[in-house]
Enzyme design. Sequence first.
Site, PDB file in Angstrom:
ATOM      1  N   CYS A  49      35.048  52.339  45.690  1.00 26.01           N
ATOM      2  CA  CYS A  49      33.996  52.274  44.663  1.00 26.01           C
ATOM      3  C   CYS A  49      32.988  50.820  44.826  1.00 26.01           C
ATOM      4  CB  CYS A  49      34.801  51.856  43.238  1.00 26.01           C
ATOM      5  SG  CYS A  49      35.612  50.673  43.220  1.00 26.01           S
ATOM      6  N   ASN A  50      33.514  50.132  45.687  1.00 25.96           N
ATOM      7  CA  ASN A  50      32.603  48.942  46.064  1.00 25.96           C
ATOM      8  C   ASN A  50      32.143  48.894  47.491  1.00 25.96           C
ATOM      9  OD1 ASN A  50      32.800  47.358  43.604  1.00 25.96           O
ATOM     10  ND2 ASN A  50      35.090  46.828  44.108  1.00 25.96           N
ATOM     11  N   SER A 104      37.017  41.524  48.909  1.00 26.14           N
ATOM     12  CA  SER A 104      37.098  42.479  47.419  1.00 26.14           C
ATOM     13  C   SER A 104      36.041  41.637  46.538  1.00 26.14           C
ATOM     14  CB  SER A 104      38.471  42.801  47.150  1.00 26.14           C
ATOM     15  OG  SER A 104      38.853  43.460  48.140  1.00 26.14           O
ATOM     16  N   GLU A 109      42.786  41.245  46.267  1.00 30.85           N
ATOM     17  CA  GLU A 109      43.421  42.451  45.526  1.00 30.85           C
ATOM     18  C   GLU A 109      44.260  43.278  46.418  1.00 30.85           C
ATOM     19  OE1 GLU A 109      42.294  45.813  45.821  1.00 30.85           O
ATOM     20  OE2 GLU A 109      40.474  45.441  46.883  1.00 30.85           O
ATOM     21  N   ASP A 110      45.233  44.024  46.264  1.00 30.38           N
ATOM     22  CA  ASP A 110      46.009  44.849  46.983  1.00 30.38           C
ATOM     23  C   ASP A 110      45.756  46.204  47.506  1.00 30.38           C
ATOM     24  OD1 ASP A 110      47.847  42.482  46.982  1.00 30.38           O
ATOM     25  OD2 ASP A 110      49.033  43.345  45.394  1.00 30.38           O
ATOM     26  N   GLN A 111      44.854  46.734  46.506  1.00 33.93           N
ATOM     27  CA  GLN A 111      44.612  48.294  46.677  1.00 33.93           C
ATOM     28  C   GLN A 111      43.747  48.535  47.798  1.00 33.93           C
ATOM     29  OE1 GLN A 111      41.986  49.611  43.524  1.00 33.93           O
ATOM     30  NE2 GLN A 111      42.624  51.537  43.670  1.00 33.93           N
ATOM     31  N   GLN A 115      43.958  51.743  51.008  1.00 27.96           N
ATOM     32  CA  GLN A 115      42.677  52.452  51.284  1.00 27.96           C
ATOM     33  C   GLN A 115      42.221  52.535  52.564  1.00 27.96           C
ATOM     34  OE1 GLN A 115      40.241  50.167  48.410  1.00 27.96           O
ATOM     35  NE2 GLN A 115      40.367  51.805  46.770  1.00 27.96           N
ATOM     36  N   GLY A 183      44.989  48.480  17.211  1.00 29.88           N
ATOM     37  CA  GLY A 183      43.981  48.995  18.246  1.00 29.88           C
ATOM     38  C   GLY A 183      44.280  50.102  19.010  1.00 29.88           C
ATOM     39  N   GLY A 185      41.943  51.153  21.798  1.00 33.60           N
ATOM     40  CA  GLY A 185      40.891  51.052  22.940  1.00 33.60           C
ATOM     41  C   GLY A 185      41.723  50.761  24.178  1.00 33.60           C
TER      42      GLY A 185
END
Length: 410
Positions: A49-50, A104, A109-111, A115, A183, A185
């Site tokens: 996405c980035n 990132s 971050e680990d994701q 990838q 909530g 949401g």
Amino acid sequence: MEFGCIGINYKKANQDVRDLVSFTDNRKIDFLNRVQEKGITQCMVLSTCNRCEIYFYAQESAALELRGMYEETFPESEIPEYLECRTGEDALSYFFRVTAGLESMVLGEDQILGQVRESFELSKTIGCTGKELNKIVRDAVTCAKKIKTELRISEKPLSVSYVGIQKLREDFGIEGRKALVVGSGRTAVLAIRYLYEYEAKEVTVCSRTYAHARELLSVFPELGIVPYEKRYEAMQNCEIVISATASPHHVIRKKELRQTGATAFLDLASPRDIETAVGEDFLLLNLDSLNRIVTQNQCRRRELVEEGQSYIKEAMQETVQWMEHTDVDATIESLQNRCDEIVEDSYEYLKRKLDLSTREQKILKKILKASLHRLLREPILELKQADSREQQEKYQSVLRELFQIDGKRE
């Protein structure tokens, strides 16, 4: 031959642009097949996405051709102004930082590590990798794992929801306790997920939109649901209360509470859901205190990222040295093959002219081979120990010309 990178990322291209140049799996496969048709045999596509980037190991002239192919893949978008191209050690350093999460949007971050692996495996399956790209990816992944294990950058959370739950867990405890979430949401759903992760005994939710709350049962089947109007009654049976609504005013007031035992309150809303006065009698965590922790974590992550750069520098040096040596391997291999051809021709000639026994024939062949390879030993050593890439290329050029070899792997 050199390593390179072409593509766009969040630092230069906004979300609208990135949405237009996303590589689907089909597009990745088509692109890699086209790349191979052009004679470029080592390439991988990293699309998240980035970022949407291609990494390659090829002749220097390939970068321009790959850039053109990249633009042709997305003819509907005007992307030339956003494209970045890196080559050599600049590209190598960048790839190592990307793999380690140091490039990132959320530092460390680990994701991204998963990838990168997935992108490489796709290229490998299609047959678009080779010894050099395999080595580069393997070294980058190993370095990223080391940074993750030793520096633990990702363990400094930047999500306010996660920080809030962690703080609640440290200061009050979650395991075995009953919790109420006000909530339904996104933030509330995250809170519910974390509560179950840390083994809360029971989790109940109440929301102004009862139907919306009921939809959560498909994700959390054991979730209890109570009407919003009965929230204070539900709180009486709970030890943890988390509020995350979009209400413009307080939804939990001190004077309405009927608590008889120790209770911890976590306010994840802005503006605040829980009246500040509640903190006079109970543990109350809100965004003011949590944001301070997030800011501290962000600063600490930046410090750790700087430390991570030294890990990358060290790992990269080993990779660069290996690549410099592998560049000359083809020339050395061609030189040795040429030497073996001469040995074979000379041996066959002498064998016909001399009346030798089988044992004498073997000795003759060994001596011929040892003598010629001895002659090559010092030039090969000089080639491997050349002070610079330029010097290596100069030596290789001379050897190819003198011995009439092509310097390519067979």
